[in-house]
Design a protein around this motif. Structure first.
Motif, PDB file in Angstrom:
ATOM      1  N   ALA A 187      68.718  41.553  76.123  1.00 13.14           N
ATOM      2  CA  ALA A 187      68.747  41.021  74.757  1.00 13.14           C
ATOM      3  C   ALA A 187      67.417  40.360  74.409  1.00 13.14           C
ATOM      4  O   ALA A 187      66.919  40.499  73.283  1.00 13.14           O
ATOM      5  N   GLN A 188      66.813  39.656  75.368  1.00 14.42           N
ATOM      6  CA  GLN A 188      65.526  39.017  75.117  1.00 14.42           C
ATOM      7  C   GLN A 188      64.430  40.047  74.909  1.00 14.42           C
ATOM      8  O   GLN A 188      63.573  39.886  74.027  1.00 14.42           O
ATOM      9  N   THR A 190      64.837  43.030  73.729  1.00 13.63           N
ATOM     10  CA  THR A 190      65.090  43.614  72.407  1.00 13.63           C
ATOM     11  C   THR A 190      64.608  42.673  71.317  1.00 13.63           C
ATOM     12  O   THR A 190      63.983  43.113  70.329  1.00 13.63           O
ATOM     13  N   ALA A 191      64.875  41.381  71.464  1.00 10.71           N
ATOM     14  CA  ALA A 191      64.425  40.398  70.478  1.00 10.71           C
ATOM     15  C   ALA A 191      62.904  40.348  70.399  1.00 10.71           C
ATOM     16  O   ALA A 191      62.326  40.195  69.319  1.00 10.71           O
ATOM     17  N   THR A 192      62.246  40.481  71.552  1.00  9.74           N
ATOM     18  CA  THR A 192      60.782  40.488  71.570  1.00  9.74           C
ATOM     19  C   THR A 192      60.241  41.687  70.797  1.00  9.74           C
ATOM     20  O   THR A 192      59.283  41.573  70.021  1.00  9.74           O
ATOM     21  N   ILE A 194      61.735  43.296  68.389  1.00 13.29           N
ATOM     22  CA  ILE A 194      61.983  43.037  66.972  1.00 13.29           C
ATOM     23  C   ILE A 194      60.963  42.036  66.435  1.00 13.29           C
ATOM     24  O   ILE A 194      60.476  42.161  65.305  1.00 13.29           O
ATOM     25  N   ALA A 195      60.604  41.052  67.268  1.00  9.62           N
ATOM     26  CA  ALA A 195      59.594  40.075  66.864  1.00  9.62           C
ATOM     27  C   ALA A 195      58.240  40.727  66.622  1.00  9.62           C
ATOM     28  O   ALA A 195      57.505  40.331  65.713  1.00  9.62           O
ATOM     29  N   CYS A 235      69.885  49.337  73.760  1.00 12.60           N
ATOM     30  CA  CYS A 235      68.806  48.454  73.306  1.00 12.60           C
ATOM     31  C   CYS A 235      67.535  49.244  73.009  1.00 12.60           C
ATOM     32  O   CYS A 235      66.822  48.956  72.040  1.00 12.60           O
ATOM     33  N   ARG A 260      59.440  34.174  63.140  1.00 13.02           N
ATOM     34  CA  ARG A 260      58.785  35.323  63.759  1.00 13.02           C
ATOM     35  C   ARG A 260      57.824  34.871  64.844  1.00 13.02           C
ATOM     36  O   ARG A 260      57.740  35.444  65.919  1.00 13.02           O
ATOM     37  N   LEU A 263      59.278  33.598  68.325  1.00 17.35           N
ATOM     38  CA  LEU A 263      59.730  34.618  69.269  1.00 17.35           C
ATOM     39  C   LEU A 263      58.592  35.105  70.144  1.00 17.35           C
ATOM     40  O   LEU A 263      58.767  35.474  71.289  1.00 17.35           O
TER      41      LEU A 263
END
Length: 282
Positions: A187-188, A190-192, A194-195, A235, A260, A263
């Protein structure tokens, strides 16, 4: 101010040391072709994942050539500075420490390398590329390098704290705790990714997101545990789709700039203005 010539020379020497150490770690007498499998974890990628370094080294070679020609002083002095030298040196030494089982020290070096590349990444984000050549050989390799370091840091952490069996093999059905830990890491990542897309404004950061997706698909290809295999694959698909949303939509993404930046852990100092679509960078 540091001499631009001295910085160019330092960048060149650092690059060839960086390239040479990478080749030696794979093809040397004590080389290990499947480098990341030296310490098996639930994030270990398929062997083909290492090919990303071929792309990174090729693009950085383009940067080394580019910096010696044209008006590159601003980028070389104020964006790269000495940070590329530090990142290249730390990454090169990481390979040795990883291969010799000094996992805590290797993690420290990765953090230094990642911090150095993050500083360059931020400086480039406020200096839009005026040409495709600069986008390809200056911005793109930094995005690729940064994304891959984020993934390898998590790989190193798992190798340090979650041990496999004495025979080097992992149970095909890890317990709930391991699934939760790996799920949070996925999840991290994936968040990175997206960031990256959010941080670069209207056109996002396709190279950075691509790197994370590459890592996620490589993890999915290697891991036999059902949850990890399919979670990483899902992901990777999400990251890939999201990376192209700004290009399809053709307008700036919504979201608070502070969110933004947090992240990516790269504060946008100086209140720089948003990047417009005409100033698109990689």
């Amino acid at each position: 101010m540091t001499s631009p010539f001295l910085l160019r020379l330092t960048n060149t020497l650092a690059y060839f040391f960086f390239l040479g150490s990478g080749i030696y770690s794979v093809a040397g007498p004590d080389g290990f072709p499947d480098t990341y499998a030296k310490h098996e974890t639930y994030l270990t990628p398929a062997p083909w994942a290492f090919a990303i370094w071929g792309v990174i080294h090729f693009l950085f070679f383009g940067f080394i050539v580019w910096q010696w020609f044209g008006d590159s002083n601003e980028v070389v002095v104020n964006a790269f500075g000495s940070w590329f030298f530090i990142a290249a040196l730390c990454t090169s030494l990481w390979s040795t420490l990883w291969a010799t089982d000094h996992l805590f020290l290797s993690l420290i070096l990765l953090c230094f390398a990642s911090a150095s590349i993050t500083l360059i990444y931020h400086q480039l984000s406020i200096r839009p590329a005026p040409s495709f050549t600069q986008s390809l050989f200056v911005h793109a390799p930094i995005s690729l390098y940064h994304g891959w370091l984020v993934y390898v840091i998590w790989l190193n952490i798992l190798a340090l704290f979650i041990r496999t069996g004495s025979d080097g093999h992992k149970p095909e059905h890890p317990g709930l705790l391991i699934n939760v830990v790996v799920g949070l890491i996925l999840a991290q990542l994936t968040a990175t990714a997206i960031a990256y897309t959010e941080y670069k404004g209207a056109v996002g950061d396709v190279p950075g997101a691509f790197t994370i997706a590459w890592a996620l698909f490589a993890v999915s290809a290697r891991q036999p545990a059902a949850f990890i295999k399919w979670a990483s694959f899902a992901c990777g698909i999400l990251v890939t789709i999201y990376a192209f949303v700004p290009l399809v939509r053709g307008r700036p993404l919504t979201g608070n700039a502070g969110e933004r930046e947090s992240l990516l852990h790269a504060p946008n100092a100086g209140g720089s203005r948003a990047v417009s679509s005409e100033e698109a960078i990689v």
